[in-house]
Design an enzyme around this catalytic site. Structure first.
Site, short mmCIF file in Angstrom:
data_model
loop_
_atom_site.label_atom_id
_atom_site.label_comp_id
_atom_site.label_asym_id
_atom_site.label_seq_id
_atom_site.Cartn_x
_atom_site.Cartn_y
_atom_site.Cartn_z
N ASP A 84 0.74 -1.17 0.43
CA ASP A 84 -0.23 -0.03 0.04
C ASP A 84 0.93 1.55 0.42
O ASP A 84 1.71 1.39 0.60
CB ASP A 84 -0.89 0.16 1.02
CG ASP A 84 -1.80 1.02 0.81
OD1 ASP A 84 -2.70 1.02 -0.27
OD2 ASP A 84 -2.21 1.36 2.04
N HIS A 211 -9.61 5.33 1.12
CA HIS A 211 -9.00 5.26 2.09
C HIS A 211 -9.00 6.82 3.17
O HIS A 211 -10.31 7.38 3.22
CB HIS A 211 -7.75 5.79 1.12
CG HIS A 211 -6.97 5.28 0.14
ND1 HIS A 211 -5.45 5.26 0.43
CD2 HIS A 211 -7.61 4.24 -0.58
CE1 HIS A 211 -5.23 4.03 -1.01
NE2 HIS A 211 -6.41 3.69 -1.17
N SER A 214 -11.25 5.01 8.44
CA SER A 214 -11.14 5.54 9.55
C SER A 214 -12.05 6.59 10.82
O SER A 214 -12.67 6.49 11.79
CB SER A 214 -10.37 5.01 10.65
OG SER A 214 -9.52 3.61 11.07
N ASN A 233 -9.84 0.97 2.93
CA ASN A 233 -8.78 0.97 3.63
C ASN A 233 -9.46 1.71 4.97
O ASN A 233 -9.38 2.22 4.95
CB ASN A 233 -7.96 1.91 2.57
CG ASN A 233 -7.51 0.95 1.74
OD1 ASN A 233 -8.18 0.23 0.65
ND2 ASN A 233 -5.95 1.39 1.17
N THR A 236 -6.11 3.08 10.76
CA THR A 236 -5.65 4.01 12.05
C THR A 236 -6.67 3.22 13.18
O THR A 236 -6.84 3.04 14.62
CB THR A 236 -6.32 5.77 12.33
OG1 THR A 236 -4.99 6.03 11.40
CG2 THR A 236 -6.30 6.20 13.34
#
Length: 283
Positions: A84, A211, A214, A233, A236
């Site tokens: 990544d 992305h 979180s 993705n 965190t």
């Protein structure tokens, strides 16, 4: 079971109008936790190793990659391994031999033309190795004299027409789009631009990736998946779960010195976090 590819999982998720969860791993505890969470739901999952994680491991890709491959091959669910946010061409070219089935090449910090040129070279190489490749496009720089905006800088948004040209000219298999999320958020306060996501979904013929998930609330995430996001993705959120659990354990057990006692608590917390996110995305 044998490793699968990220492309397989993303394609399957997109056809089912769901999304596959892709978790960034740093330690063996991350690997075990993510797989445990996926196994509890009988769901596929992606393990991601970022360039920053490689830097943390003294710049060595293979130790963590080999551990992840071994764990994945012994998992009861399909697991893919993804490299990544790669900016280093040297690291990119280690991917295939290290067991990765996909890469995310990150040149989104560059002006559009440079991003496109670098990504085209990376895509050609990746495809020659049988790798699925993801790239990222934020806001193109140079408008009204502005410098390039990173894809997750505040206010960055992916333009659908530019994204279509970028995907066509670069040859990538998936595109991470800037629709309002941001990396490393510790509070879930991001609001996504769902109208823009709808335009991107109808404009592009490759899977879309979110992305910085979180920092996105559950309702926003489920709406994004319904709107066309096929890969989510997460990094965190795992670290918040692990750190919080370990802090609580050590506060209650100040004499503890055996790392297994608190790492197991952190691992369990990460497994719970992974399970919740996987279930939220529709598996």
């Amino acid at each position: 079971m044998p490793l699968v590819t990220t492309g397989e999982l993303v394609t399957r998720a997109a056809s089912a109008r769901s999304a596959v969860a892709a978790f960034n791993i740093i330690t063996l505890e991350h690997v075990e936790a993510v797989i445990a969470g996926a196994e509890s739901l009988d769901a596929p999952v992606v393990l991601q190793v970022s360039e920053n994680a490689v830097k943390f491991r003294y710049g060595r890709l293979l130790p963590l990659a080999r551990a992840a491959v071994t764990a994945a091959e012994r998992a009861a669910v399909p697991v893919a391994l993804h490299l990544d946010h790669v900016q280093s061409d040297d690291l990119l070219r280690q991917a295939a031999d290290a067991g990765f089935g996909s890469v995310m090449y990150d040149a989104a910090h560059l002006p559009y033309a440079e991003n496109l040129a670098a990504t085209r070279v990376a895509a050609d190489w990746a495809h020659s190795q049988g790798l699925w490749i993801e790239a990222e496009l934020g806001e193109v720089g140079g408008k009204q004299g502005r410098p390039p905006l990173d894809a997750h800088a505040p206010g960055a948004r992916t333009d659908p027409a530019e994204a279509r040209a970028f995907v066509t000219d670069s040859g990538v298999d998936a595109l991470a789009v800037a629709v309002g999320s941001a990396h490393a958020m510790t509070e879930r306060t991001a609001t996504l631009d769902h109208d823009l996501l709808k335009r991107l979904t109808t404009t592009l013929d490759v899977p879309l990736v979110l992305h910085g998930s979180s920092g996105v609330r559950d309702d926003e995430l489920t709406a994004a998946v319904a709107g066309g996001i096929a890969k989510v993705n997460v990094g965190t959120a795992l670290n918040i779960a692990m750190t919080g659990a370990i802090r609580e354990f050590l506060a209650a057990h100040p004499a503890a010195v055996d790392s297994r006692t608190y790492l197991s608590v952190g691992r369990d917390a990460m497994a719970d976090a992974a399970r919740r996110i996987i279930q939220l995305l529709g598996r």
